[in-house]
Design an enzyme around this catalytic site. Structure first.
Site, PDB file in Angstrom:
ATOM      1  N   GLY A 299      -4.290  -9.220  -4.653  1.00 36.63           N
ATOM      2  CA  GLY A 299      -2.738  -8.982  -4.770  1.00 36.63           C
ATOM      3  C   GLY A 299      -1.933 -10.154  -5.146  1.00 36.63           C
ATOM      4  CD  GLN A 300       4.420 -10.449  -6.027  1.00 36.77           C
ATOM      5  OE1 GLN A 300       4.861 -10.213  -7.018  1.00 36.77           O
ATOM      6  NE2 GLN A 300       4.625 -10.129  -4.910  1.00 36.77           N
TER       7      GLN A 300
ATOM      8  CG  LEU B 131      -1.429 -12.573   2.488  1.00 34.71           C
ATOM      9  CD1 LEU B 131      -1.298 -13.169   1.054  1.00 34.71           C
ATOM     10  CD2 LEU B 131      -0.319 -12.812   3.509  1.00 34.71           C
TER      11      LEU B 131
ATOM     12  CB  ALA C  18      -0.137  -4.295   3.826  1.00 34.14           C
TER      13      ALA C  18
ATOM     14  CB  SER D   1       2.527  -3.285   0.361  1.00 36.83           C
ATOM     15  OG  SER D   1       1.790  -3.507  -1.035  1.00 36.83           O
TER      16      SER D   1
ATOM     17  CB  THR E 229       8.060  -5.858   5.463  1.00 38.90           C
ATOM     18  OG1 THR E 229       8.790  -5.152   4.567  1.00 38.90           O
ATOM     19  CG2 THR E 229       7.885  -4.616   6.792  1.00 38.90           C
TER      20      THR E 229
ATOM     21  CD  GLU F  41      11.555  -1.289   3.104  1.00 33.31           C
ATOM     22  OE1 GLU F  41      12.018  -0.402   3.725  1.00 33.31           O
ATOM     23  OE2 GLU F  41      11.969  -1.514   2.028  1.00 33.31           O
TER      24      GLU F  41
ATOM     25  CE1 TYR G   9       4.246  -1.914   3.960  1.00 34.07           C
ATOM     26  CE2 TYR G   9       6.803  -2.283   4.083  1.00 34.07           C
ATOM     27  CZ  TYR G   9       5.392  -2.762   3.967  1.00 34.07           C
ATOM     28  OH  TYR G   9       5.312  -4.133   3.687  1.00 34.07           O
TER      29      TYR G   9
ATOM     30  CE  LYS H  49       3.309  -4.719   6.339  1.00 29.89           C
ATOM     31  NZ  LYS H  49       2.444  -5.974   6.084  1.00 29.89           N
TER      32      LYS H  49
END
Length: 376
Positions: free
Chosen positions: A12-13, A81, A83, A85, A128, A130, A152, A156
């Site tokens: 991922g990023q 990391l 997920a 997401s 996160t 969120e 989500y 989390k």
């Protein structure tokens, strides 16, 4: 002695940037990947085959594979990391989201505990913003109450609290970084910021007519992912495990992001209307745009709002307070400004779209030549 790090979500990023950072710091880097018939490793392709970089098949939904890879690698540090997401997707796939984002964290913690590595392995959990969801206060810090507002975020929240429980129950070095929105040219193309920058690039080059968005009034704290992975690493270098907010402390709306992205693509917008009726209209076009590609005229509508992109429960105001990270970690959250971030993303996508369009024309020309003997 060389430190070993295990990164889940390395494709991922964040995972790709973190892998680069740790390799620069002399780590032996291991990453977990999921089996797929589609190649999704383009973000780390340049690292494969280099010394001290290794990949292993494992999945957060599979306890045996998690236990196996941690036991085999024996890492000094684990960065979880991986997920599901995407917030919008979590409404459609809540069970899968819970299995990966909640129970997946437990699987890592329990694997480390059962393998007898509680005193030798440090764990970073990517949490996160969120979690703050239906916002209780702004800006949000480490002591702001959570009010998750999506499947989500609820998943989390379990991940956050199970990390805290294992830290206190088993004296494990495990902690969470409460990450506010972080973007880059490597961001997934279905996330709103990358969706915007790609659309701006495509519209400016005549390959797309309109961008459809959800709530443009939503406020976010956007940072550069490459800067944020440094903070993740710093969190695991402290004497005692603590949770940290990772944010810039600066807030912008989706509308502002859109306006700036189009401006960097050579299109100045004017927004009219409100709510579902709001539109982004071409106000002017930069002369740098190629007249061959630019099919736009002043007054064209290039941004619209679609109800398809409204969440059942929407998070409208995220704004992080990085005071603790700045003071304790000596981390600079403003190394890359909001304006620099958007410019970087648009320039990358302008080049990407141009190259893809050129490649498509070559393929079309070749196909016509093979069929008719015609070269254009």
């Amino acid at each position: 002695m060389t430190k070993k790090a295990l990164i889940t979500g390395i494709t991922g990023q964040d995972g790709s940037y973190l892998a680069e950072l740790l390799l620069e710091k002399g780590y032996e880097v291991h990453g977990t990947i999921r089996r797929s018939s589609v190649d999704f490793r383009e973000r780390i392709a340049h690292l494969e085959g280099t010394p001290h970089f290794h990949l292993h098949y494992a999945d957060l939904g599979d306890s045996m594979s998690v236990l196996g890879v941690i036991g085999k690698v024996q890492p000094d540090e684990i960065y979880n990391l991986a997920a599901q997401s995407h917030v919008q997707v979590s409404f459609d796939s809540p069970e899968f989201t819970a299995d990966v984002d909640a129970v997946g964290v437990l699987r890592i913690l329990e694997a480390v505990r059962q393998l007898g590595m509680t005193e030798t392995c440090r764990i970073y959990q990517a949490s996160t913003s969120e979690l703050y969801g239906k916002v209780e206060e702004v800006p949000q810090n480490e002591n702001t109450p959570f009010h998750p507002y999506s499947p989500y975020a609820v998943a989390k929240q379990y991940g956050f609290w199970i990390v805290k429980e294992y830290r206190e129950a088993y004296n494990m070095y495990c902690c969470s970084g409460i990450l506010f929105n972080h973007e880059s040219e490597r961001r997934g193309e279905t996330f709103v910021t990358r969706k915007i920058t790609l659309a701006a690039a495509r519209i400016s080059q005549g390959l797309q007519d309109c961008l459809y968005l959800g709530n443009m009034d939503s406020l976010r704290d956007w940072g550069y992912a490459k800067d944020y992975v440094e903070c993740m690493w710093l969190i695991l270098q402290q004497d005692k495990p603590e949770d940290f907010v990772i944010a810039t402390g600066v807030q912008h709306s989706v509308r502002e992001f859109t306006d700036l992205a189009f401006r960097h693509a050579g299109i100045e917008l004017e927004f009219q209307g409100e709510g579902i009726d709001e539109v982004g209209i071409v106000k002017s076009i930069d002369d740098k745009l190629s007249p061959v590609n630019c099919h736009l005229s002043t007054g064209d509508v290039v941004v619209r709002v679609s109800p398809d992109f409204y969440r059942p429960t929407d998070v409208v105001n995220l704004w992080g307070d990085p005071t603790k990270a700045k003071a304790k970690l000596k981390w600079n959250p403003n190394k890359t400004t909001f304006e620099q971030l958007v410019k970087l993303m648009v320039e990358s996508d302008m080049a990407k779209v141009a190259s893809e369009d050129a490649a498509m024309k070559v393929r079309t020309n070749l196909a016509e030549y093979l069929e008719k003997g015609i070269v254009k």
